[in-house]
Motif scaffolding. Structure first.
Motif, short mmCIF file in Angstrom:
data_model
loop_
_atom_site.label_atom_id
_atom_site.label_comp_id
_atom_site.label_asym_id
_atom_site.label_seq_id
_atom_site.Cartn_x
_atom_site.Cartn_y
_atom_site.Cartn_z
N THR A 235 -5.41 -16.46 2.84
CA THR A 235 -6.78 -16.67 3.29
C THR A 235 -7.70 -15.72 2.55
OG1 THR A 235 -6.01 -17.31 5.50
CG2 THR A 235 -8.33 -16.73 5.25
N ILE A 236 -8.71 -16.27 1.90
CA ILE A 236 -9.71 -15.46 1.22
C ILE A 236 -10.91 -15.29 2.14
CG2 ILE A 236 -10.78 -17.43 0.05
CD1 ILE A 236 -11.27 -15.55 -2.36
N SER A 237 -11.49 -14.11 2.13
CA SER A 237 -12.67 -13.85 2.95
C SER A 237 -13.51 -12.79 2.25
CB SER A 237 -12.29 -13.40 4.36
OG SER A 237 -11.56 -12.18 4.32
N ARG A 238 -14.69 -12.55 2.78
CA ARG A 238 -15.56 -11.53 2.21
C ARG A 238 -16.43 -10.94 3.29
NH1 ARG A 238 -18.77 -14.25 -2.42
NH2 ARG A 238 -19.93 -12.27 -2.43
N ASP A 239 -16.82 -9.70 3.08
CA ASP A 239 -17.76 -9.02 3.95
C ASP A 239 -18.90 -8.54 3.05
OD1 ASP A 239 -19.23 -7.27 5.53
OD2 ASP A 239 -17.47 -6.52 6.58
N ASN A 240 -19.99 -9.28 3.04
CA ASN A 240 -21.08 -8.96 2.13
C ASN A 240 -21.78 -7.64 2.48
OD1 ASN A 240 -20.64 -11.24 0.55
ND2 ASN A 240 -22.09 -12.50 1.69
N ALA A 241 -21.70 -7.23 3.74
CA ALA A 241 -22.28 -5.96 4.13
C ALA A 241 -21.48 -4.79 3.54
CB ALA A 241 -22.32 -5.84 5.65
N LYS A 242 -20.20 -5.03 3.26
CA LYS A 242 -19.35 -3.98 2.70
C LYS A 242 -19.06 -4.19 1.22
CE LYS A 242 -16.97 -2.96 7.04
NZ LYS A 242 -15.67 -2.86 7.75
N ASN A 243 -19.64 -5.21 0.63
CA ASN A 243 -19.41 -5.51 -0.80
C ASN A 243 -17.91 -5.64 -1.10
OD1 ASN A 243 -22.14 -5.35 -1.12
ND2 ASN A 243 -22.13 -3.59 -2.49
N TYR B 130 -11.51 -10.05 0.34
CA TYR B 130 -10.15 -9.83 0.83
C TYR B 130 -9.27 -11.04 0.51
CZ TYR B 130 -12.69 -6.44 3.69
OH TYR B 130 -13.50 -5.42 4.11
N LEU B 131 -7.99 -10.76 0.46
CA LEU B 131 -7.01 -11.83 0.36
C LEU B 131 -5.89 -11.50 1.35
CD1 LEU B 131 -6.29 -14.50 -1.13
CD2 LEU B 131 -4.80 -13.12 -2.60
N GLN B 132 -5.86 -12.22 2.45
CA GLN B 132 -4.80 -12.06 3.44
C GLN B 132 -3.65 -12.96 3.05
OE1 GLN B 132 -4.64 -10.01 6.42
NE2 GLN B 132 -2.51 -10.64 6.18
N MET B 133 -2.46 -12.39 2.92
CA MET B 133 -1.29 -13.14 2.48
C MET B 133 -0.21 -13.03 3.55
SD MET B 133 -1.21 -11.95 -1.53
CE MET B 133 -0.81 -10.25 -1.14
N ILE B 134 0.27 -14.17 4.02
CA ILE B 134 1.36 -14.18 5.00
C ILE B 134 2.49 -15.04 4.45
CG2 ILE B 134 -0.25 -13.88 6.92
CD1 ILE B 134 0.24 -16.84 7.62
N SER B 135 3.63 -14.97 5.11
CA SER B 135 4.80 -15.76 4.70
C SER B 135 5.06 -15.62 3.20
CB SER B 135 4.60 -17.23 5.06
OG SER B 135 4.38 -17.39 6.45
N LEU B 136 5.02 -14.40 2.73
CA LEU B 136 5.17 -14.15 1.30
C LEU B 136 6.55 -14.55 0.80
CD1 LEU B 136 3.18 -10.84 1.11
CD2 LEU B 136 2.75 -12.85 -0.31
#
Length: 122
Positions: free
Chosen positions: A69-77, A80-86
């Motif tokens: 899952t890719i996400s971003r926090d624009n307030a923190k610049n 992220y990339l959350q990786m499960i079941s690697l």
């Protein structure tokens, strides 16, 4: 000029999880679509995931759909990339990248981080 610094890589067993972070040194982070790519030894770099400026549009490679899952926090610049079941085949150096494209793209990225190693043991 945008500087990107990845972190969060490491060694994990198959089935485990990791979260990668990409910190951007720019006041205009929201102007960039962000992407994650990876390169395994002896292979070409490949697209993993992308996210639009506001985060409303995402794109994933088929090989990671449902697990990453890719996400971003624009307030923190930060992106992220959350990786499960690697899986062992996820082993690679992971790079984040920034694109002026308004929506996720798989090819047009102008700025790149130095990469972070992810190793998945079987």
């Amino acid at each position: 000029q945008v500087q990107l610094v990845e972190s969060g890589g490491g060694l994990v067993q198959a089935g485990g999880s990791l979260r990668l972070s990409c910190a951007a040194s720019t006041r205009t982070f929201i102007s960039y679509t962000m992407g994650w790519f990876r390169q395994a030894p002896g292979k070409e770099r490949e697209f993993v995931a992308g996210i639009s400026r506001q985060g409303g549009i995402t794109d994933y490679a088929d090989s990671v759909k449902g697990r990453f899952t890719i996400s971003r926090d624009n307030a923190k610049n930060t992106a992220y990339l959350q990786m499960i079941s690697l899986k062992p085949e996820d082993t690679a150096v992971y790079y984040c990248a920034a694109s002026p494209n308004p929506v996720p793209t798989r090819v047009r990225y102008d700025y790149w981080g130095q990469g972070t190693q992810v190793t998945v043991s079987s």
